[in-house]
Design an enzyme around this catalytic site. Structure first.
Site, mmCIF file in Angstrom:
data_model
loop_
_atom_site.group_PDB
_atom_site.id
_atom_site.type_symbol
_atom_site.label_atom_id
_atom_site.label_comp_id
_atom_site.label_asym_id
_atom_site.label_seq_id
_atom_site.Cartn_x
_atom_site.Cartn_y
_atom_site.Cartn_z
ATOM 1 N N ASP A 170 54.425 48.061 1.959
ATOM 2 C CA ASP A 170 53.653 46.809 2.049
ATOM 3 C C ASP A 170 52.180 47.115 2.339
ATOM 4 O O ASP A 170 51.278 46.495 1.765
ATOM 5 C CB ASP A 170 54.235 45.893 3.136
ATOM 6 N N ALA A 203 70.478 58.591 -7.307
ATOM 7 C CA ALA A 203 69.609 59.346 -8.221
ATOM 8 C C ALA A 203 69.009 58.407 -9.259
ATOM 9 O O ALA A 203 68.777 58.778 -10.402
ATOM 10 C CB ALA A 203 70.400 60.458 -8.900
ATOM 11 N N GLY A 204 68.777 57.160 -8.862
ATOM 12 C CA GLY A 204 68.161 56.179 -9.755
ATOM 13 C C GLY A 204 66.650 56.299 -9.713
ATOM 14 O O GLY A 204 66.108 57.367 -9.421
ATOM 15 N N ASP A 263 74.732 61.111 -6.418
ATOM 16 C CA ASP A 263 74.967 59.799 -7.016
ATOM 17 C C ASP A 263 76.442 59.716 -7.394
ATOM 18 O O ASP A 263 77.119 60.742 -7.494
ATOM 19 C CB ASP A 263 74.080 59.605 -8.263
ATOM 20 N N HIS A 305 60.418 43.076 5.531
ATOM 21 C CA HIS A 305 59.880 43.447 4.226
ATOM 22 C C HIS A 305 59.751 42.197 3.363
ATOM 23 O O HIS A 305 60.679 41.410 3.264
ATOM 24 C CB HIS A 305 60.860 44.429 3.579
ATOM 25 N N GLY A 351 65.296 57.029 -5.990
ATOM 26 C CA GLY A 351 65.812 58.306 -5.488
ATOM 27 C C GLY A 351 65.289 59.492 -6.276
ATOM 28 O O GLY A 351 64.833 60.485 -5.690
ATOM 29 N N ARG A 405 50.496 48.495 -0.774
ATOM 30 C CA ARG A 405 50.172 47.416 -1.727
ATOM 31 C C ARG A 405 48.914 46.675 -1.276
ATOM 32 O O ARG A 405 48.004 46.429 -2.064
ATOM 33 C CB ARG A 405 51.359 46.452 -1.844
ATOM 34 N N ARG A 422 65.629 39.596 -2.413
ATOM 35 C CA ARG A 422 66.208 40.819 -1.832
ATOM 36 C C ARG A 422 67.549 40.501 -1.163
ATOM 37 O O ARG A 422 68.473 41.305 -1.201
ATOM 38 C CB ARG A 422 65.247 41.451 -0.820
ATOM 39 N N ASN A 435 67.658 47.715 -0.417
ATOM 40 C CA ASN A 435 67.319 46.350 0.017
ATOM 41 C C ASN A 435 68.551 45.479 0.206
ATOM 42 O O ASN A 435 69.578 45.750 -0.416
ATOM 43 C CB ASN A 435 66.408 45.723 -1.038
#
Ligand code: APR
Length: 308
Positions: free
Chosen positions: A148, A9-10, A33, A175, A13, A151, A88, A120
């Site tokens: 990607d 839940a960061g 979480d 990635h 998320g 972006r 990463r 990641n």
């Protein structure tokens, strides 16, 4: 879909859960979480935004997997993000343990779910979730290519001053650093990019895309990107929830496609109700194939370091 669970839940998320709920992609959204109170508080806050969105999917926040039972789809965002100076791959050991444990807990309650991984290093964490779940490969995918591509599309739009909507981008590979963009298949309203800009410009935009994650990390300092990663994850989820059969670049386990076997790499796939319904294979030039092989070898080298 009946139920979508988001683990973690960061930043990624919570942003993804909110988009899923506002778009009513499931009858119920569950946010999980380990932090006590965070998923409950964020979940209730999101639930309370639903009347404003005119959307009826309730959002439940919890520390337990009981509420996640019988989920149709599980988005895995648990793990630590990058800080400046980190690659990463520096996240590997910590996130492998986290992704392994959350996958096992989640699939025990939702054996039929489709898994989408965001943690990641993405390609390797997708492999970890595949192994930990024991699921068939068409139900375990990683989100990287859509991000990607998004972006790259943004940078092309900035460069040419045209709508992001008219730009498509085609990327293969792992990635980030080993991403393999295919400019000849990247278009503006169907016109291949090499017809619209010179090679030096394309190279500059490709480099900025490759470094897109670190560009954000260097601004934020305390964490990594989340608006675009969350939006990209939700695009994959929407394709599955609505059985749209979209062709999107996703990280999947290859079994001989593109001449690669036993490595998770980003390739274009057809996404529908069953998850990955087909891997789209195109003929690559020798240079493109060599870049993809190198990308797959990089992923494999990190995959081999995972301790199960
Ligand atoms: N179970 C559930 N949640 C967990 C667990 C676990 N075992 N371990 C960590 N978490 C949670 C943390 O408590 C935190 O709330 O995962 C969340 C991660 O949130 P952030 O730190 O805000 O990180 P975020 O930016 O969301 O990135 C998450 O996605 O893009 C990738 O590289 C990024 O690996 C990172 C992941």
């Amino acid at each position: 879909m009946n139920k979508i669970t988001v683990i973690g839940a960061g930043n990624v998320g919570a942003t993804a859960a909110q988009l899923i709920a506002a778009k009513e992609l499931a009858n119920q959204v569950v946010l999980v979480d380990i932090l006590e109170g965070i998923p409950q508080g964020k979940g209730l806050d999101m639930y309370e935004s639903q009347p404003v969105h005119g959307a009826d999917s309730p959002v439940i926040g919890t520390n337990s997997y009981d509420e996640t039972a019988s989920s149709d789809l599980i988005l895995i965002t648990a793990g630590i993000p990058r800080k400046p100076g980190m690659s990463r791959d520096d996240l590997m050991a910590t996130n492998a343990k986290i992704v392994q444990s959350v996958t096992k807990e989640a699939v025990a309650k939702s054996p039929k779910a489709i898994l989408i991984v965001v943690s990641n290093p993405l390609d390797v964490m997708t492999y970890v979730a595949l192994k930990a779940s024991g699921f068939e490969r068409h139900r375990v995918m990683g989100m990287a290519g859509v991000l990607d591509s998004a972006r790259f599309r943004t940078f092309v739009s900035m460069e040419l001053g045209v709508s992001v909507e008219d730009i498509t981008a085609f990327v293969l590979g792992g990635h980030g650093d080993s991403m393999v963009p295919l400019p000849r298949y990247s278009t503006v309203a169907g016109i291949p990019l090499p017809d619209l800009m010179d090679q030096a410009t394309i190279d500059r935009l490709v480099k900025r895309t490759r470094d897109g994650g670190i560009e954000i990390v260097n601004f934020l300092k305390t964490g990594s990107a989340y608006y675009a990663p969350a939006a990209a994850s939700v695009q994959m989820i929407e394709a599955i929830a609505k059985n749209k059969k979209r062709i999107l670049p996703c990280a999947v386990m290859l079994e001989g496609e593109y001449g690669i076997n036993g490595t998770v790499v980003g390739v274009p796939i057809k996404l529908g109700a069953k998850g990955m319904e087909e891997i789209i294979q195109i003929k690559l030039s020798a240079d493109e194939q060599a870049a993809l092989n190198k990308s797959a070898a990089d992923v494999k080298a990190t995959m081999d370091k995972v301790v199960f």
